[in-house]
Scaffold this active site. Sequence first.
Site, short mmCIF file in Angstrom:
data_model
loop_
_atom_site.label_atom_id
_atom_site.label_comp_id
_atom_site.label_asym_id
_atom_site.label_seq_id
_atom_site.Cartn_x
_atom_site.Cartn_y
_atom_site.Cartn_z
N SER A 198 0.86 -1.18 0.00
CA SER A 198 0.00 0.00 0.00
C SER A 198 0.90 1.22 0.00
CB SER A 198 -0.89 0.00 1.24
OG SER A 198 -0.10 0.30 2.37
N LYS A 199 0.26 2.38 0.02
CA LYS A 199 1.03 3.62 -0.08
C LYS A 199 2.04 3.78 1.05
CE LYS A 199 -2.10 6.31 -2.93
NZ LYS A 199 -3.40 6.88 -2.72
N ARG A 200 1.78 3.12 2.17
CA ARG A 200 2.73 3.19 3.28
C ARG A 200 4.12 2.72 2.85
NH1 ARG A 200 2.00 -0.63 6.82
NH2 ARG A 200 0.37 -1.62 5.60
#
Length: 472
Positions: A240-242
């Site tokens: 994910s964007k993390r």
Amino acid sequence: MSDLRVRFAPSPTGYLHIGGARTALFNYLLARQQHGAFILRIEDTDVERSTQASTDAILQAMEWLGLDYDEGPFFQSDRFDLYKAKVARLLAEGKAYRCYCSAEELEQKRAAAAAAGSSRFGYDGTCRHRTDQPEGAPFVVRFRTPQTGTTTFLDRIKGPISFNNEELDDLIIQRTDGTPTYNFVVVVDDVDMRISLVIRGDDHINNTPRQIHIYQALGAPVPEFAHVPMILGADKKRLSKRHGATSVMVYKEMGYLPEALVNYLVRLGWSHGDQEIFSKQELIEKFNLESVGRAAGVFNPDKLLWLNEHYIKTGDPQRLGALLAEILASRGISTAGGPDLAAAVRTLQDRAKTLVEMADGAAFYYSRPTSYDAEAIERQVGPEQIAALDHLHAELASAGEVDHAGVEAVFQKVLAATGLKLGKLGPAVRIALTGGTVSPSIYEVVAVLGSGETAARLQSALGVFRAAIKTA
Ligand code: GLU
């Protein structure tokens, strides 16, 4: 042309994710290898979530990655008549039925089943044997799923996979508003487009037995399946964007080359000995599903950056120059009439990991310094340097065009005349030409800028340097 027909079938509900891009790539590579057909189908039946902007973003990302397709893009929203006709056929053949159970009734049944400790939450089949058709009452259409036996398929990546049909309920193939559902349209389209191998994310494994039943009900051959493992972050959680950017086009914005992303994504979960660098042609020749790992791949941004650095170092300067010009233009820096782009690129290829870094390093070639690093002036510029810069200015102003060797000769002359070492003059020249202390080697910089431009910059800087020394 072989008989292989594959497709990439994104839902336009967001940008192209790098996981989706990898699935698209696997399809593309096999199609090209076997001279089959690669089809693009936009799955936009969910009108609430599908947007034109997402479709455009996906098409753009495919183009940037160089994933050209042979047929399509087809849009499911254009094909509702076909789906309706297939629903009607299944109804007529008794392979599907109308279900009049209301949402509230279904919710009550689910709650009751849960309260009774049942692990089965699916539809209980109330309308399976119903013979009346209440006039005007809203209904969904359900697929009559086999209730016994097992459904097995041999996944080209995961191996044999089996499901007990008991675990599957009668899924809805047409909603109350008449729109068809995903599991149904995907099969109708794969049949209509004569897809022979379905390569997609492994989040669809659970849909596969349901889809196989629909193939069989439609009297169509079941294609082969290959479910691609997902991509995880370093913490083994779904990417994910993390974990960094997940959008293909954000990598473009960050200065990545498409060949680096392609190379990286294919190697993520697929290997060929310990080879790391693959041209697209090599990937087309060597890619095979059988060597795709069954386990999820872990995204490694450092490795992607390393590959990008490699492709920047070895890239064609002309092509990189054109890409560089685009980035500089987006910063309001025009390269028209400035130094030759390929020549500028050659001085920076060994110093940049991304095109964005390269643009940072190239900006000074196309825009004269508007200020000079005061601290650097204090450290590097004194009366000796000013005298030498004057000399250099005079030499270059009358030199005409000079190549790298010519630049070196001019410097040697100035150094000999002033008794300065290059180590004492170079930094002052660099400040004068770039405003700062970082650039490619000074001879290269002067050769790329040209003697006229260099002389002009020296002249402007000399005014500033003289004033700085006076006040010091
Ligand atoms: N549209 C589906 C998705 O984006 C893919 C369906 C399929 O490949 O069968 O996840």
